[in-house]
Design an enzyme around this catalytic site. Structure first.
Site, mmCIF file in Angstrom:
data_model
loop_
_atom_site.group_PDB
_atom_site.id
_atom_site.type_symbol
_atom_site.label_atom_id
_atom_site.label_comp_id
_atom_site.label_asym_id
_atom_site.label_seq_id
_atom_site.Cartn_x
_atom_site.Cartn_y
_atom_site.Cartn_z
ATOM 1 N N ASP A 369 44.206 44.947 36.030
ATOM 2 C CA ASP A 369 45.285 45.481 36.562
ATOM 3 C C ASP A 369 45.535 44.674 37.669
ATOM 4 O O ASP A 369 44.803 44.174 38.343
ATOM 5 C CB ASP A 369 45.039 46.947 37.105
ATOM 6 C CG ASP A 369 46.169 47.562 37.665
ATOM 7 O OD1 ASP A 369 47.304 47.506 37.168
ATOM 8 O OD2 ASP A 369 45.988 48.071 38.897
ATOM 9 N N LYS A 370 46.957 44.456 38.215
ATOM 10 C CA LYS A 370 47.255 43.611 38.901
ATOM 11 C C LYS A 370 46.983 44.123 40.469
ATOM 12 O O LYS A 370 46.267 43.779 41.495
ATOM 13 C CB LYS A 370 48.609 42.830 38.718
ATOM 14 C CG LYS A 370 49.207 42.171 40.063
ATOM 15 C CD LYS A 370 50.419 41.791 40.080
ATOM 16 C CE LYS A 370 51.467 42.796 40.763
ATOM 17 N NZ LYS A 370 51.368 42.649 42.352
ATOM 18 N N THR A 371 47.906 45.240 40.873
ATOM 19 C CA THR A 371 47.952 45.719 42.234
ATOM 20 C C THR A 371 46.725 46.386 42.494
ATOM 21 O O THR A 371 46.175 47.339 41.687
ATOM 22 C CB THR A 371 49.035 46.716 42.272
ATOM 23 O OG1 THR A 371 50.003 46.344 41.564
ATOM 24 C CG2 THR A 371 49.414 47.157 43.653
ATOM 25 N N THR A 517 50.478 45.114 34.182
ATOM 26 C CA THR A 517 50.975 45.507 35.791
ATOM 27 C C THR A 517 52.300 46.352 35.557
ATOM 28 O O THR A 517 53.010 46.169 34.321
ATOM 29 C CB THR A 517 51.252 44.521 36.619
ATOM 30 O OG1 THR A 517 51.772 45.053 37.764
ATOM 31 C CG2 THR A 517 52.075 43.483 36.039
ATOM 32 N N GLY A 518 52.504 47.231 36.351
ATOM 33 C CA GLY A 518 53.884 47.983 36.234
ATOM 34 C C GLY A 518 54.880 47.493 36.913
ATOM 35 O O GLY A 518 56.136 47.605 36.917
ATOM 36 N N LYS A 545 50.024 51.852 29.043
ATOM 37 C CA LYS A 545 48.896 50.782 29.456
ATOM 38 C C LYS A 545 47.677 50.830 28.458
ATOM 39 O O LYS A 545 47.134 49.838 27.797
ATOM 40 C CB LYS A 545 48.145 51.265 30.668
ATOM 41 C CG LYS A 545 49.069 50.697 31.769
ATOM 42 C CD LYS A 545 48.475 50.633 33.356
ATOM 43 C CE LYS A 545 49.289 49.595 34.155
ATOM 44 N NZ LYS A 545 48.616 49.738 35.390
ATOM 45 N N ASP A 564 42.421 50.492 39.162
ATOM 46 C CA ASP A 564 42.046 51.390 40.214
ATOM 47 C C ASP A 564 42.657 52.403 40.225
ATOM 48 O O ASP A 564 42.581 53.126 41.115
ATOM 49 C CB ASP A 564 41.984 50.440 41.613
ATOM 50 C CG ASP A 564 43.314 50.009 41.973
ATOM 51 O OD1 ASP A 564 44.436 49.823 40.796
ATOM 52 O OD2 ASP A 564 43.595 49.934 43.235
ATOM 53 N N ASP A 568 45.762 53.838 35.528
ATOM 54 C CA ASP A 568 44.884 53.051 34.597
ATOM 55 C C ASP A 568 43.808 54.036 33.904
ATOM 56 O O ASP A 568 42.978 53.320 33.017
ATOM 57 C CB ASP A 568 44.119 52.051 35.597
ATOM 58 C CG ASP A 568 45.037 51.224 36.476
ATOM 59 O OD1 ASP A 568 46.130 50.716 35.721
ATOM 60 O OD2 ASP A 568 44.770 50.826 37.416
#
Length: 674
Positions: A369-371, A517-518, A545, A564, A568
């Site tokens: 996940d990016k963020t 990512t969103g 996702k 996180d 997710d």
């Protein structure tokens, strides 16, 4: 940029959202761990007198502690051990046979039953040796093994409890006459209007009918920036309201709500996970067959071909059956699990699901996940643009920071952090609804405003330069001093330094790296390019996702997901291995098979290394535990009897202890891997 003078309101978050299936499963798991522990301590207490009263142990120690009725006391104590201590294995035997999958439980139950029935027959006059001491040590060690093992296995259902806790317990319902009353969440109906004060959690999905605010949906959607909400915008139950008050009309409650759907996705993904039988169970299945076959062959060979009496034949058969169930096998896996669990913890990750952790050695793709995972998840000032050199970069930053002093907004925090010490309070302060903030600093009229405000007021500025920065997924705020546009401050979600190393190492190990990512495509592609990521899924909605994870799995790959946020959680549960970043939401942590405590993507690399090292230790231990059998079973059966070599149960026990010690030492030698 939104008005962001945020006030923190504490509110009651006690509630009763635990009446769901996950809760009872979690409690059941805890009860089983306690049950093994309790039985183990009882059996340990009874084993001491059983050993002292056993003729074979006395003979071995060269002591004479016999007295009238000692055999009956021994039989009574051993009966308690067999029925009370052995109950989990006896009931496990029934379960395994019902499923037609004989495994460890069948093997243990078989050995303790043979030892108990045979020894009891000896008490009642059958000619042979009492093997009650074998029974009690076997039950004790197996209980210990299962207790250690179960403590290290997680109960994933706790994730569902954590999800339910995201919702507040009560809501402020707005009545027809405009008054508000506090009602429990379950009383809310579709169509009800609810007031959400600053800092409160949104109680249910709905549409804003009055008010303006920014809402933090990061835990639910993964969107790093707080989202502006005004009339007709949709809001999600569980998100946290920012600085303004909102009145919403509820359009989804209960099972229809976004949070309930996330919970269902988590539940489905967890249920559909394959219940892989672990190594020890497979070994136990074959040993059960070996034990039964060796026992039967031993009995037939001695009784049919040698003419030995029944007592001798039974003694050989029982020794074979007992030796076929090695204590070492009961500890081979749990000991390695115990060592690897503590080794993992000291290195910053917690193993919650052993089967998944063992799979990590075979991973082919890792999805991040990016963020908050590859990036810091916090706004950091990345660029200061100076449009007319009237003020220095530092002055532009200081003016902006002074206005932001009272704000809790993530953008404000980023600017204040960059400005550091010496920021003064503004003399006046006011918000420009939905566009930014203004005030007096050092006698000058200062505004910190959004691109929208700058466009509306036809300010002139180097648009290409600003667009170039925006295309990197950064947020730009403009600083106006005395009605003149002086500069702009760009804030971005900072890429973690450790992300670069982690991805480089994963590539070296031959793994594919995917980012999910969103966030918008531009931001995603910028980060992917910076980090040399193989595949990118951007603008992914929360309920998609898990589908994206399935898509990568559909390419025939064994996939790990690292994330996180609550959004997710279904993806973590869907992945072959869910790796939760510990500093994220509790829910992701509860859904993850492995939890990274330190927010460090490099720990994913360490995790894979430890998984490989753990697996090879398990294989070594199983080789020791079962290899001992390969030698001991034929000797116990009496293949070398003609040459005067026969393995007595006592010598068998010593050999068995030696293999247990070797297995224990080998487990302790486990290292993180190269």
């Amino acid at each position: 940029m939104e008005n962001h003078n945020h006030h923190d309101h504490s509110h009651d978050e006690h509630h009763n959202h635990e009446e769901h299936s996950g809760h009872s499963h979690h409690e059941h798991h805890k009860m089983m761990v306690e049950d093994f522990k309790w039985r183990f301590w009882w059996v340990l207490g009874l084993t001491i007198p059983i050993l002292a009263l056993s003729p074979m142990i006395q003979e071995f120690l060269n002591v004479e502690w016999r007295f009238t009725g000692d055999t009956w006391i021994l039989a009574a104590l051993s009966s308690v051990v067999y029925f009370f201590g052995g109950w989990p294995f006896l009931s496990g035997l029934i379960d395994e046979l019902k499923k037609k999958q004989p495994g460890m439980m069948t093997l243990i139950a078989l050995a303790i039953t043979v030892a108990y029935v045979y020894s009891t027959a000896v008490v009642f006059g059958f000619d042979g040796h009492l093997l009650y001491w074998e029974l009690s040590t076997l039950v004790g060690i197996m209980l210990l093994g299962h207790w250690v093992e179960m403590r290290s296995v997680m109960s994933a259902s706790a994730a569902l409890e954590k999800l339910a806790e995201l919702l507040p317990g009560k809501a402020h319902r707005v009545n027809e006459d405009g008054s508000t009353e506090e009602v429990p969440l379950e009383d809310l109906q579709k169509g009800d209007k609810v007031l959400i004060k600053p800092g409160e959690k949104i109680p249910a999905d709905g549409v804003v009918v009055k008010g303006e605010s920014s809402v933090n949906e990061a835990m639910l959607t993964g969107e790093s920036k707080p989202v502006s909400k005004s009339t007709d915008d949709e809001v999600i139950g569980g998100a946290v309201n920012g600085e303004g008050s909102l009145t919403i009309e509820i359009n989804k409650t209960g099972d229809d709500s976004f949070l309930s759907q996330v919970m269902n996705l988590v539940r489905q993904a967890q249920d559909s996970k394959s219940k892989t039988q672990d190594l020890a169970n497979r070994a136990a299945f074959w040993l059960t067959i070996v034990a039964l076959t060796a026992g039967a062959l031993t009995f037939m060979a001695w009784s049919l071909f040698t003419g030995q009496d029944l007592s001798f034949t039974m003694n050989r058969t029982v020794t074979v059956m007992i030796i076929a169930c090695p204590h070492a096998l009961g500890l081979a896996i749990p000991l390695v699990v115990s060592v690897s669990t503590s080794l993992a913890a000291t290195n910053g990750f917690l193993i919650r699901n052993r089967v998944a952790f063992e799979q990590a050695r075979k991973l082919q793709a890792v999805i991040f996940d990016k963020t908050g995972t590859l990036t810091e998840g916090t706004f950091t000032v990345t660029d200061i643009l100076n449009f007319n050199d009237k003020f220095s970069d530092d002055e532009i930053l200081k003016y902006a920071a002074s206005l932001e002093t009272n704000s809790e907004h993530p953008i404000a925090k980023g600017i204040l952090e960059k400005a550091g010490e010496g920021v003064q309070e503004p003399d006046e302060f006011n918000s420009i609804t939905g566009k930014g903030i203004e005030g007096k600093v050092d006698g000058k009229a200062v505004k910190v405003v959004s691109p929208g405000f700058v466009r509306e007021n036809d300010f002139d500025y180097p648009k290409e330069q600003v667009e170039d920065i925006s295309s990197q997924g950064k947020t730009v705020v403009f600083v106006v001093v005395d009605d003149e546009l002086c500069g702009a401050i760009a804030l971005g979600d900072k890429i973690r330094e450790t992300s670069r190393n982690a991805i480089k190492k994963l590539h070296e190990m031959g793994l594919e790296v995917v980012m999910l990512t969103g966030d918008n495509q531009q931001t995603a592609e910028y980060v992917a390019k910076e980090l040399d990521i193989d595949q990118v899924f951007a603008e992914v909605l929360p309920d998609e996702k898990a589908d994206k994870v399935k898509e990568v799995q559909g390419q025939g790959k064994l996939v790990a997901m690292t994330g996180d946020g609550v959004n997710d959680a279904p993806a973590l549960a869907q992945a072959d291995i869910g790796i939760a970043i510990g500093a994220g939401s509790d829910v992701a942590v509860e859904t993850g098979d492995v939890v990274l405590v330190k927010n460090n993507p490099e720990d994913v690399v360490n995790l894979i290394k430890l998984s490989k090292a753990t697996y090879s230790k398990m294989v070594q231990n199983l080789a020791w535990a079962t290899g001992y059998n390969v030698i001991a079973i034929p000797l116990a059966a009496g293949v070398l009897y003609t040459w005067g070599v026969i393995l007595s149960p006592a010598v068998g026990a010593v050999l068995m202890s030696a293999s247990t010690v070797i297995v224990a030492i080998n487990a302790r030698l486990l290292k993180m891997g190269d």
